[in-house]
Write an enzyme that holds these catalytic residues in place. Structure first.
Site, PDB file in Angstrom:
ATOM      1  N   ILE A  18       0.837  -1.212   0.000  1.00 15.68           N
ATOM      2  CA  ILE A  18       0.000   0.000   0.000  1.00 15.68           C
ATOM      3  C   ILE A  18       0.870   1.261   0.000  1.00 15.68           C
ATOM      4  CG2 ILE A  18      -1.719   1.308   1.337  1.00 15.68           C
ATOM      5  CD1 ILE A  18      -2.784  -1.416   2.382  1.00 15.68           C
ATOM      6  N   TYR A 155      -2.285  -6.535  17.100  1.00 16.33           N
ATOM      7  CA  TYR A 155      -2.591  -5.809  15.862  1.00 16.33           C
ATOM      8  C   TYR A 155      -3.875  -5.004  16.033  1.00 16.33           C
ATOM      9  CZ  TYR A 155      -3.296  -4.937  10.858  1.00 16.33           C
ATOM     10  OH  TYR A 155      -3.482  -4.334   9.624  1.00 16.33           O
ATOM     11  N   THR A 190      -1.702  -7.480  -0.800  1.00  9.30           N
ATOM     12  CA  THR A 190      -0.274  -7.150  -0.662  1.00  9.30           C
ATOM     13  C   THR A 190       0.470  -8.334  -0.039  1.00  9.30           C
ATOM     14  OG1 THR A 190      -0.500  -6.340   1.586  1.00  9.30           O
ATOM     15  CG2 THR A 190      -0.874  -4.737  -0.178  1.00  9.30           C
TER      16      THR A 190
HETATM   17  P1  NAP Z   1       3.444  -4.742   3.626  1.00 11.00           P
HETATM   18  O1  NAP Z   1       3.299  -5.144   2.208  1.00 11.00           O
HETATM   19  O2  NAP Z   1       3.977  -5.747   4.586  1.00 11.00           O
HETATM   20  O3  NAP Z   1       4.357  -3.417   3.691  1.00 11.00           O
HETATM   21  C1  NAP Z   1       4.698  -2.864   4.945  1.00 11.00           C
HETATM   22  C2  NAP Z   1       5.661  -1.714   4.753  1.00 11.00           C
HETATM   23  O4  NAP Z   1       6.012  -1.210   6.056  1.00 11.00           O
HETATM   24  C3  NAP Z   1       6.973  -2.143   4.082  1.00 11.00           C
HETATM   25  O5  NAP Z   1       7.444  -1.101   3.273  1.00 11.00           O
HETATM   26  C4  NAP Z   1       7.909  -2.366   5.264  1.00 11.00           C
HETATM   27  O6  NAP Z   1       9.254  -2.254   4.854  1.00 11.00           O
HETATM   28  C5  NAP Z   1       7.449  -1.214   6.188  1.00 11.00           C
HETATM   29  N1  NAP Z   1       7.800  -1.380   7.601  1.00 11.00           N
HETATM   30  C6  NAP Z   1       7.474  -2.389   8.445  1.00 11.00           C
HETATM   31  N2  NAP Z   1       8.029  -2.189   9.668  1.00 11.00           N
HETATM   32  C7  NAP Z   1       8.719  -1.008   9.574  1.00 11.00           C
HETATM   33  C8  NAP Z   1       9.521  -0.269  10.489  1.00 11.00           C
HETATM   34  N3  NAP Z   1       9.746  -0.685  11.755  1.00 11.00           N
HETATM   35  N4  NAP Z   1      10.093   0.887  10.061  1.00 11.00           N
HETATM   36  C9  NAP Z   1       9.891   1.324   8.792  1.00 11.00           C
HETATM   37  N5  NAP Z   1       9.146   0.665   7.888  1.00 11.00           N
HETATM   38  C10 NAP Z   1       8.570  -0.494   8.271  1.00 11.00           C
HETATM   39  O7  NAP Z   1       2.065  -4.230   4.226  1.00 11.00           O
HETATM   40  P2  NAP Z   1       0.774  -3.566   3.521  1.00 11.00           P
HETATM   41  O8  NAP Z   1      -0.219  -4.638   3.307  1.00 11.00           O
HETATM   42  O9  NAP Z   1       1.184  -2.694   2.407  1.00 11.00           O
HETATM   43  O10 NAP Z   1       0.232  -2.700   4.753  1.00 11.00           O
HETATM   44  C11 NAP Z   1       0.438  -1.311   4.882  1.00 11.00           C
HETATM   45  C12 NAP Z   1      -0.425  -0.802   6.016  1.00 11.00           C
HETATM   46  O11 NAP Z   1      -1.795  -1.100   5.731  1.00 11.00           O
HETATM   47  C13 NAP Z   1      -0.125  -1.451   7.377  1.00 11.00           C
HETATM   48  O12 NAP Z   1      -0.202  -0.490   8.393  1.00 11.00           O
HETATM   49  C14 NAP Z   1      -1.226  -2.480   7.514  1.00 11.00           C
HETATM   50  O13 NAP Z   1      -1.507  -2.781   8.862  1.00 11.00           O
HETATM   51  C15 NAP Z   1      -2.371  -1.770   6.838  1.00 11.00           C
HETATM   52  N6  NAP Z   1      -3.401  -2.692   6.361  1.00 11.00           N
HETATM   53  C16 NAP Z   1      -3.143  -3.640   5.429  1.00 11.00           C
HETATM   54  C17 NAP Z   1      -4.148  -4.504   5.025  1.00 11.00           C
HETATM   55  C18 NAP Z   1      -3.924  -5.587   3.992  1.00 11.00           C
HETATM   56  O14 NAP Z   1      -4.829  -6.422   3.786  1.00 11.00           O
HETATM   57  N7  NAP Z   1      -2.803  -5.619   3.310  1.00 11.00           N
HETATM   58  C19 NAP Z   1      -5.426  -4.386   5.570  1.00 11.00           C
HETATM   59  C20 NAP Z   1      -5.669  -3.403   6.536  1.00 11.00           C
HETATM   60  C21 NAP Z   1      -4.653  -2.554   6.914  1.00 11.00           C
HETATM   61  P3  NAP Z   1      10.472  -3.003   5.639  1.00 11.00           P
HETATM   62  O15 NAP Z   1      10.005  -4.391   5.917  1.00 11.00           O
HETATM   63  O16 NAP Z   1      11.644  -2.911   4.720  1.00 11.00           O
HETATM   64  O17 NAP Z   1      10.684  -2.201   6.871  1.00 11.00           O
END
Ligand code: NAP
Length: 261
Positions: A18, A155, A190
């Site tokens: 995202i 979470y 994602t």
């Molecule tokens: P993702 O694909 O796992 O990406 C997560 C991003 O956060 C990556 O760029 C990761 O990079 C970074 N990150 C994680 N820990 C970090 C830290 N300590 N410092 C800096 N960067 C950090 O996740 P996503 O699905 O895109 O999710 C993005 C957001 O949307 C999250 O907050 C998630 O809870 C929320 N969300 C997602 C979903 C879903 O279904 N995908 C649904 C509801 C909400 P590095 O690992 O390199 O640090």
């Protein structure tokens, strides 16, 4: 159309998923974009994509759990592009475990990554937003921030609290031209969602066959599809635009109807 020409957007966790879509969307709308994550590799790719499209991007490693790193990153962004006018707290992690198995370290890690980081970043950028009389803070929460899910206590707690922070901050800065909102996605296709869906432990706890997990969850959404990251980014662009100036303190679902189930 360039909604954000002359503005700087800072997006955390933008090396994939995202966050990457958010970075591309804000760059397309003319913002100078600053992105961070823990590892450089994904950031470099996103930076190249943005620059290839003719926009400006600053990418640097910053662990959002570490307040010192947050301060340093924001100050590097200000040196490069000027004050941050749009902040999107997107970095997040998911951990699946029954409450009794949550170690204190895991609990703390989820809170530091998903919640405390938003506090650290907001605190860094609010003085310049206040001075400018314009600002946008968008927190990426989750539908799990409104309705808890089993085996994701840390979470859900972090995402509920993020909505609380959103509301409190929105009230504090309401008269200063700054809006603060949360976006609550359902399933978005994602890496995070995929890893969760095929995680053996998660499937076992939820009594689901890992091979069927993807389809079961897709079909559990009333629209029978996962949300795309780009759709979340488009909603964020709207919330950051001047058209959305009266929207503040809200937590907006984007979930294909999942919140109704
Ligand atoms: P993702 O694909 O796992 O990406 C997560 C991003 O956060 C990556 O760029 C990761 O990079 C970074 N990150 C994680 N820990 C970090 C830290 N300590 N410092 C800096 N960067 C950090 O996740 P996503 O699905 O895109 O999710 C993005 C957001 O949307 C999250 O907050 C998630 O809870 C929320 N969300 C997602 C979903 C879903 O279904 N995908 C649904 C509801 C909400 P590095 O690992 O390199 O640090």
């Amino acid at each position: 159309m360039h909604l954000f020409k002359g503005k700087t957007a800072l997006i955390t966790g933008a090396s994939r998923g995202i966050g990457r879509e958010l970075a591309l969307a804000f760059a397309r709308q003319g913002a100078a974009v600053a992105i961070c994550a823990r590892s450089q590799e994904g950031l470099d790719k996103v930076q190249k994509e943005i620059e290839a499209a003719g926009s400006h991007c600053f990418a640097s490693v910053c662990d959002v759990r570490q307040e010192k790193q947050v301060k340093r990153f924001v100050s590097q962004v200000e040196d490069k592009f000027g004050a941050v006018s749009i902040l999107i707290n997107n970095a997040g992690i998911y951990v699946c475990q029954p409450v009794l198995k949550h170690s204190t370290e895991i609990w703390q890690d989820v809170m530091d990554t998903n919640l405390n980081s938003s506090f650290f970043f907001s605190r860094q950028v609010l003085p310049s937003m206040t001075e400018a009389g314009w600002g946008r803070i968008i927190n990426i929460s989750s539908v799990s921030g409104k309705k808890a899910e089993s085996y994701g206590a840390a979470y859900s707690a972090s995402k509920f609290a993020m909505i609380g922070l959103t509301q409190a901050l929105a009230l504090e800065v309401a008269k200063q031209g700054i809006t603060v909102n949360a976006i609550c996605p359902g399933w978005v296709g994602t890496e995070m969602a995929h890893n969760q869906l095929v995680d053996d432990k998660w499937c076992e706890l939820n009594q689901i066959n890992p091979h069927e997990s993807h389809d079961i969850h897709r079909l559990s959404v009333p629209q029978e599809r996962f949300v795309e990251g780009q759709e979340v980014a488009e909603l964020a662009c709207y919330l950051a635009s001047d058209q959305a100036k009266s929207i503040t303190g809200q937590a907006i679902n984007i979930c294909g109807g999942l919140s109704l189930c």
